[in-house]
Design a protein around this motif. Structure first.
Motif, PDB file in Angstrom:
ATOM      1  N   ASP A 124       0.800  -1.225   0.000  1.00 34.52           N
ATOM      2  CA  ASP A 124       0.000   0.000   0.000  1.00 34.52           C
ATOM      3  C   ASP A 124       0.835   1.279   0.000  1.00 34.52           C
ATOM      4  O   ASP A 124       0.317   2.365   0.219  1.00 34.52           O
ATOM      5  CB  ASP A 124      -0.956   0.007   1.203  1.00 34.52           C
ATOM      6  CG  ASP A 124      -0.198  -0.059   2.532  1.00 34.52           C
ATOM      7  OD1 ASP A 124       1.050  -0.155   2.507  1.00 34.52           O
ATOM      8  OD2 ASP A 124      -0.856  -0.012   3.586  1.00 34.52           O
ATOM      9  N   LYS A 125       2.132   1.155  -0.253  1.00 33.08           N
ATOM     10  CA  LYS A 125       3.001   2.336  -0.241  1.00 33.08           C
ATOM     11  C   LYS A 125       2.685   3.237  -1.435  1.00 33.08           C
ATOM     12  O   LYS A 125       2.552   2.774  -2.565  1.00 33.08           O
ATOM     13  CB  LYS A 125       4.473   1.931  -0.259  1.00 33.08           C
ATOM     14  CG  LYS A 125       5.422   3.067   0.088  1.00 33.08           C
ATOM     15  CD  LYS A 125       6.846   2.568   0.209  1.00 33.08           C
ATOM     16  CE  LYS A 125       7.049   1.657   1.395  1.00 33.08           C
ATOM     17  NZ  LYS A 125       6.839   2.365   2.683  1.00 33.08           N
ATOM     18  N   LYS A 126       2.613   4.558  -1.182  1.00 37.75           N
ATOM     19  CA  LYS A 126       2.301   5.537  -2.218  1.00 37.75           C
ATOM     20  C   LYS A 126       3.442   6.530  -2.369  1.00 37.75           C
ATOM     21  O   LYS A 126       4.284   6.679  -1.478  1.00 37.75           O
ATOM     22  CB  LYS A 126       1.002   6.270  -1.880  1.00 37.75           C
ATOM     23  CG  LYS A 126      -0.234   5.372  -1.853  1.00 37.75           C
ATOM     24  CD  LYS A 126      -1.474   6.162  -1.491  1.00 37.75           C
ATOM     25  CE  LYS A 126      -2.732   5.300  -1.604  1.00 37.75           C
ATOM     26  NZ  LYS A 126      -2.669   4.115  -0.731  1.00 37.75           N
ATOM     27  N   LEU A 127       3.468   7.230  -3.513  1.00 42.92           N
ATOM     28  CA  LEU A 127       4.537   8.194  -3.778  1.00 42.92           C
ATOM     29  C   LEU A 127       4.610   9.257  -2.682  1.00 42.92           C
ATOM     30  O   LEU A 127       5.698   9.697  -2.310  1.00 42.92           O
ATOM     31  CB  LEU A 127       4.319   8.853  -5.136  1.00 42.92           C
ATOM     32  CG  LEU A 127       4.436   7.943  -6.360  1.00 42.92           C
ATOM     33  CD1 LEU A 127       4.081   8.721  -7.619  1.00 42.92           C
ATOM     34  CD2 LEU A 127       5.836   7.367  -6.474  1.00 42.92           C
ATOM     35  N   ALA A 128       3.479   9.658  -2.173  1.00 46.39           N
ATOM     36  CA  ALA A 128       3.451  10.698  -1.137  1.00 46.39           C
ATOM     37  C   ALA A 128       4.137  10.255   0.145  1.00 46.39           C
ATOM     38  O   ALA A 128       4.508  11.086   0.977  1.00 46.39           O
ATOM     39  CB  ALA A 128       2.006  11.088  -0.843  1.00 46.39           C
ATOM     40  N   ASP A 129       4.355   8.950   0.296  1.00 41.71           N
ATOM     41  CA  ASP A 129       4.983   8.436   1.513  1.00 41.71           C
ATOM     42  C   ASP A 129       6.506   8.503   1.471  1.00 41.71           C
ATOM     43  O   ASP A 129       7.166   8.310   2.488  1.00 41.71           O
ATOM     44  CB  ASP A 129       4.586   6.966   1.730  1.00 41.71           C
ATOM     45  CG  ASP A 129       3.091   6.768   1.861  1.00 41.71           C
ATOM     46  OD1 ASP A 129       2.426   7.688   2.367  1.00 41.71           O
ATOM     47  OD2 ASP A 129       2.601   5.692   1.461  1.00 41.71           O
ATOM     48  N   GLY A 135      14.471   3.536  -2.045  1.00 44.21           N
ATOM     49  CA  GLY A 135      13.787   2.263  -1.973  1.00 44.21           C
ATOM     50  C   GLY A 135      12.276   2.427  -1.946  1.00 44.21           C
ATOM     51  O   GLY A 135      11.538   1.638  -2.530  1.00 44.21           O
ATOM     52  N   CYS A 136      11.822   3.471  -1.284  1.00 42.31           N
ATOM     53  CA  CYS A 136      10.390   3.765  -1.221  1.00 42.31           C
ATOM     54  C   CYS A 136       9.858   4.092  -2.615  1.00 42.31           C
ATOM     55  O   CYS A 136       8.785   3.626  -3.013  1.00 42.31           O
ATOM     56  CB  CYS A 136      10.144   4.923  -0.257  1.00 42.31           C
ATOM     57  SG  CYS A 136       8.413   5.434  -0.137  1.00 42.31           S
ATOM     58  N   PHE A 137      10.606   4.892  -3.377  1.00 44.64           N
ATOM     59  CA  PHE A 137      10.162   5.251  -4.728  1.00 44.64           C
ATOM     60  C   PHE A 137      10.093   4.020  -5.624  1.00 44.64           C
ATOM     61  O   PHE A 137       9.179   3.898  -6.444  1.00 44.64           O
ATOM     62  CB  PHE A 137      11.091   6.296  -5.337  1.00 44.64           C
ATOM     63  CG  PHE A 137      10.795   7.701  -4.898  1.00 44.64           C
ATOM     64  CD1 PHE A 137       9.545   8.264  -5.108  1.00 44.64           C
ATOM     65  CD2 PHE A 137      11.760   8.464  -4.268  1.00 44.64           C
ATOM     66  CE1 PHE A 137       9.264   9.558  -4.709  1.00 44.64           C
ATOM     67  CE2 PHE A 137      11.486   9.763  -3.852  1.00 44.64           C
ATOM     68  CZ  PHE A 137      10.234  10.308  -4.074  1.00 44.64           C
TER      69      PHE A 137
END
Length: 460
Positions: A124-129, A135-137
């Motif tokens: 459920d990870k989103k760009l805004a996070d 790694g998040c991107f």
């Protein structure tokens, strides 16, 4: 290809998840407890996230996600890289060993298995996070592609890489992740996944598609699966450029699948249907060998012979090896183009011009496709400057999937080199457009004076 993300202490620019090193690497010499203090004193936490160090830096890749092995950390800190200076004379050898032991032990370096792009799993990870976390991107853009399709993800991605930042600085690996997630979106169908992609950031999307497609292939079925990978009618009947990206991406995928077994990967390429497929596949093999997508140093490289393995492979394999070789040489000398030009002149006699074309390709990446910067780098090639410019405009045209940006370089080049420069653009436009009429129109859109040579390069 060189991606700059800021001058920080431990910037693993091209690393992905999992260093590919042996599990025993975490037991190599070094005091991990002492290395924690070195990590802090060297300012590594200003660029990287590492839970064990309470570090939350976001300019470079998240080390908890990357999981670099001991040898990878030693090499990066000692030699530096595109986004950082060498620390060989700033830290003692024991300090380098200690920080390497700390990072590898803290992250389980080398123990994480296959790269995240190869086994993409949505969450459920989103760009805004993400807040600048590499790694998040990777994960967030993959999620966007998986849930909404690659066109939505690539539109957002291309807008992000149009300006400096964490996404632009690590765009090739992120594009890999979008490709891997997109193949999952299309339920493993390579043809539709490729048809929905773009060549943004050196075609990383296409490489990611093929990389994921190989993940679940049985070892014994690798040659057969590879032969059928790019046979989808939509690919075979579409633009040559897109088909090339599939076969070239297969070479990348073979190296990653075989844990960087270059001879085995080349053998699979040689078994493909037709010489064009075979040669295009070797391009991906050598690109991955010389400049790993995951920051791994292949065993098919030698520190005392920077031309290797190009000077020992079979003649049929030399073309793409030499077209990639300067990506091996440049990081060893601090991206000194003059020194690299001298090494190029030590190439096999018939392949010296090709080495300088590789230099041009790297000049394009090194300057972020800046024409003035490219010309400055290519002047170090001396009487091979035309070959350097040829390599640069082909890289620019490939990266932008068009010739408009590259035409600016041609018009700034010495007058004696402009015709060949536009012909180089044409060689890429020919793969982007299927008909002679479309190829001529693409050339006419960027030049009137050199339209004929551009069209000739495009096969029109």
């Amino acid at each position: 290809m060189r991606y700059l993300v800021g001058a920080c202490a431990l910037v693993f620019v091209t690393a992905g998840c999992g260093g590919g090193e042996k599990a025993s690497d975490v037991n190599l010499p070094g005091d991990a407890a002492a290395g924690k203090q070195v990590f802090a004193d060297a300012g590594c936490g200003g660029c990287h996230t590492l839970k064990a160090a309470n570090a939350t830096g976001a300019m470079g890749p998240n080390l908890d996600t990357v999981g670099p092995g001991y040898e990878r950390v030693v090499t990066q800190v000692t030699n530096g890289g595109p986004a950082m200076p060498s620390f060989e004379f700033k830290l003692g050898k024991d300090e380098i060993r200690n920080v390497a032991a700390f990072v590898a032990k803290s992250t389980g370096g080398g123990l994480k298995g296959q790269p995240v792009a190869g086994k993409f799993k949505p969450n459920d990870k989103k760009l805004a996070d993400c807040k600048g976390d590499f790694g998040c991107f990777e994960q967030a853009y993959g999620n966007l592609a998986y849930y909404q399709g690659p066109k939505v993800a690539l539109k957002s991605f291309e807008a992000a890489i149009a300006k400096p930042g964490a996404v632009e600085g690590n765009c090739h690996r992120i594009a890999h992740s979008i490709g891997a997630a997109s193949l999952a979106h299309f339920k493993g169908k390579v043809g539709p996944a490729f048809a929905a992609g773009t060549a943004a950031c050196w075609s990383g999307y296409y490489h990611g598609v093929v990389e994921r497609a190989l993940v679940d292939v049985d070892e014994n079925e690798l040659p057969q699966a590879s032969r059928g990978m790019c046979d989808d009618p939509d690919l075979r009947n579409g633009p040559t450029f897109t088909l090339y990206q599939c076969v070239h991406g297969l070479g990348h995928g073979l190296m990653i699948y075989t844990r960087y077994d270059m001879p085995r990967s080349l053998k699979v390429c040689d078994a493909l249907k037709g010489s064009w497929d075979q040669t295009s596949c070797t391009g991906g093999v050598f690109m991955e060998n010389l400049s790993s997508s995951y920051g791994i140093k292949s065993k098919w490289l030698r520190d005392n012979d920077l031309i290797y393995p190009c000077n020992v492979v079979a003649e049929r394999h030399k073309l793409y090896c030499y077209l990639m070789v300067t990506s091996r040489i440049l990081p060893t000398n601090g991206y000194n183009f003059a020194k690299t030009a001298k090494v190029c002149r030590k190439s096999d006699k018939n392949w010296i011009p090709t080495c300088f074309q590789s230099l041009g390709r790297d000049a394009s990446g090194n300057t972020r496709q800046d024409p003035d910067g490219i010309l400055k780098d290519c002047r170090t090639a001396g009487n091979m400057m035309s070959d350097c410019i040829w390599g640069a405009v082909r890289d620019m045209s490939s990266n932008y999937a068009g010739g408009e940006e590259a035409s600016v370089l041609c018009l700034k080049a010495p007058a004696s080199m402009r015709a060949r420069c536009f012909e180089g653009i044409g060689t890429i436009l020919g793969g982007l457009h299927q008909t002679s009429e479309a190829r001529r129109a693409a050339c006419a859109a960027i030049t009137k004076q050199y339209r004929a040579v551009c069209s000739r390069g495009a096969g029109a």
